[in-house]
Scaffold this active site. Structure first.
Site, PDB file in Angstrom:
ATOM      1  N   CYS A 299       0.815  -1.218   0.000  1.00 13.74           N
ATOM      2  CA  CYS A 299       0.000   0.000   0.000  1.00 13.74           C
ATOM      3  C   CYS A 299       0.851   1.271   0.000  1.00 13.74           C
ATOM      4  CB  CYS A 299      -0.962  -0.001   1.181  1.00 13.74           C
ATOM      5  SG  CYS A 299      -0.191  -0.437   2.759  1.00 13.74           S
TER       6      CYS A 299
ATOM      7  N   HIS B 276      -2.828   6.410   4.772  1.00 12.00           N
ATOM      8  CA  HIS B 276      -1.376   6.480   4.943  1.00 12.00           C
ATOM      9  C   HIS B 276      -0.875   7.835   4.446  1.00 12.00           C
ATOM     10  CE1 HIS B 276      -1.451   2.395   6.036  1.00 12.00           C
ATOM     11  NE2 HIS B 276      -0.767   1.838   5.054  1.00 12.00           N
TER      12      HIS B 276
END
Length: 341
Positions: free
Chosen positions: A131, A243
């Site tokens: 990711c 994130h």
């Protein structure tokens, strides 16, 4: 005529997001099958707003007749069942770390290296990157094309959802425990995550890096350019979804911050929100539920000859996992799997 799609790991956070994203994007599926472990078989999961699917047992499922299998069950399970699905004729798009560095498996971010999808024929498997790597290379690609990136230094601020549902539960439970003066239990993380940051994701390696940091380095080289050097410090933060990354690049060609900003504004998958004022940037909380990779805080790095820094934020469950996998499937259909009407 549509496709038969299997979602493996359908009861997990990424599996849920895959089902949601398939429905939101009107993916051309005539049939969607939800698969998970034997203990989850019989549960129900939502596919879109109006459809409920009964979870089937992965162990006994026959992949024959399945066109595309979206996997997110954990690396050990993918190691067993992804090759089985591929041999049955399904094209596997695997979200785990199991096949990413396999030379016979393409590692794909559609905005960056869609041409590499053609390599799926060797094993009928395509790997979805880590990711944190995905959002970074989406931002790096247009800058690399123009300025040729030599080196990347990145510090990540990764949400707990990257560790799955249990990690999210641990943050919630620890936060509650702090407020009621209860015992802090640690099961997923090595240290307390509530009201803390932990510079440790995945196992430690011989050189002192963690495996998450290693992934960012080797995956960037495989996806974008093997000549790019990457130094990463990966940190878990007490955020549920989204994130963030502080990225500094050094380029071969002189880099101008205004030109870089203009290039990023036109880049596929990127949204630039960069105002030098209060609230003139994007945070993880604002990225949750969104598809874009957001870029803010673009500025010249005066400490190197050709340097630039920026802030990069994205929803790790969407672009960092489910959305990227489904974009791979869409690209695959457009270039290799067109069915006659």
């Amino acid at each position: 005529m549509g496709y038969k799609v299997a979602v493996v790991g359908a009861t997990g956070a990424v599996g849920h997001e895959m089902l949601t994203t398939l429905a939101e994007r009107n993916f051309p599926a005539d049939e969607v099958v939800a698969l998970a472990s034997e203990r989850s078989a019989g549960q129900q999961v939502s596919y879109g707003e109006d459809t409920v699917l009964k979870v089937q047992n992965l162990e006994t499922f026959d992949f024959k007749g399945t066109d595309i299998a979206l996997f997110s069950p954990g690396a050990k399970i993918s190691a067993v069942h992804a090759p089985r699905a591929g041999k049955a004729g399904a094209i596997v798009i695997d979200n785990t770390s199991q096949f990413r560095m396999d030379p016979d498996v393409p590692l794909i971010v559609p905005e960056v290296n869609p041409q590499a999808i053609a390599g799926y024929t060797k094993r009928n498997i395509i790997a979805n990157p880590n990711c944190s790597t995905i959002q970074m290379v989406v931002a790096l690609k247009p800058l690399h094309d123009r300025f040729k990136i030599k080196r990347v230094v990145v510090s990540t601020y990764q949400s707990v959802s990257g560790g799955g549902k249990e990690a999210m539960d641990e943050l919630f439970n620890q936060t509650r425990a702090v407020y009621v003066n209860d015992t802090i239990n640690k099961e997923v993380f090595t240290k307390q995550i509530a009201f803390n940051v932990i510079p440790h994701i995945d196992i430690f390696m011989d050189d002192g890096s963690t495996k998450e940091e290693w992934k960012m380095r080797v995956e960037t080289k495989k996806i974008l350019d093997p000549s790019i050097e990457v130094f990463a410090t990966c940190v878990r933060v007490p955020v549920f979804i989204g994130h963030a990354e502080a990225v500094t690049i050094e380029t071969e060609k002189p880099i101008d911050e205004n030109e870089a900003r203009a290039i990023l504004q036109k880049a596929p998958g990127v949204t630039v929100v960069d105002h030098r004022a209060n609230e003139g940037y994007v945070t993880p909380q604002e990225s949750a539920g969104e598809d874009a990779v957001y870029i803010s805080r673009i500025r010249k790095d005066p400490t190197v000859k050709n340097g630039l820094g920026f802030w990069c934020v994205s929803d790790n469950l969407r672009k960092g996992a489910a959305l990227n996998a489904i974009q791979i499937a869409e690209t695959l259909i457009a270039t290799h799997l067109r069915k006659a009407a």
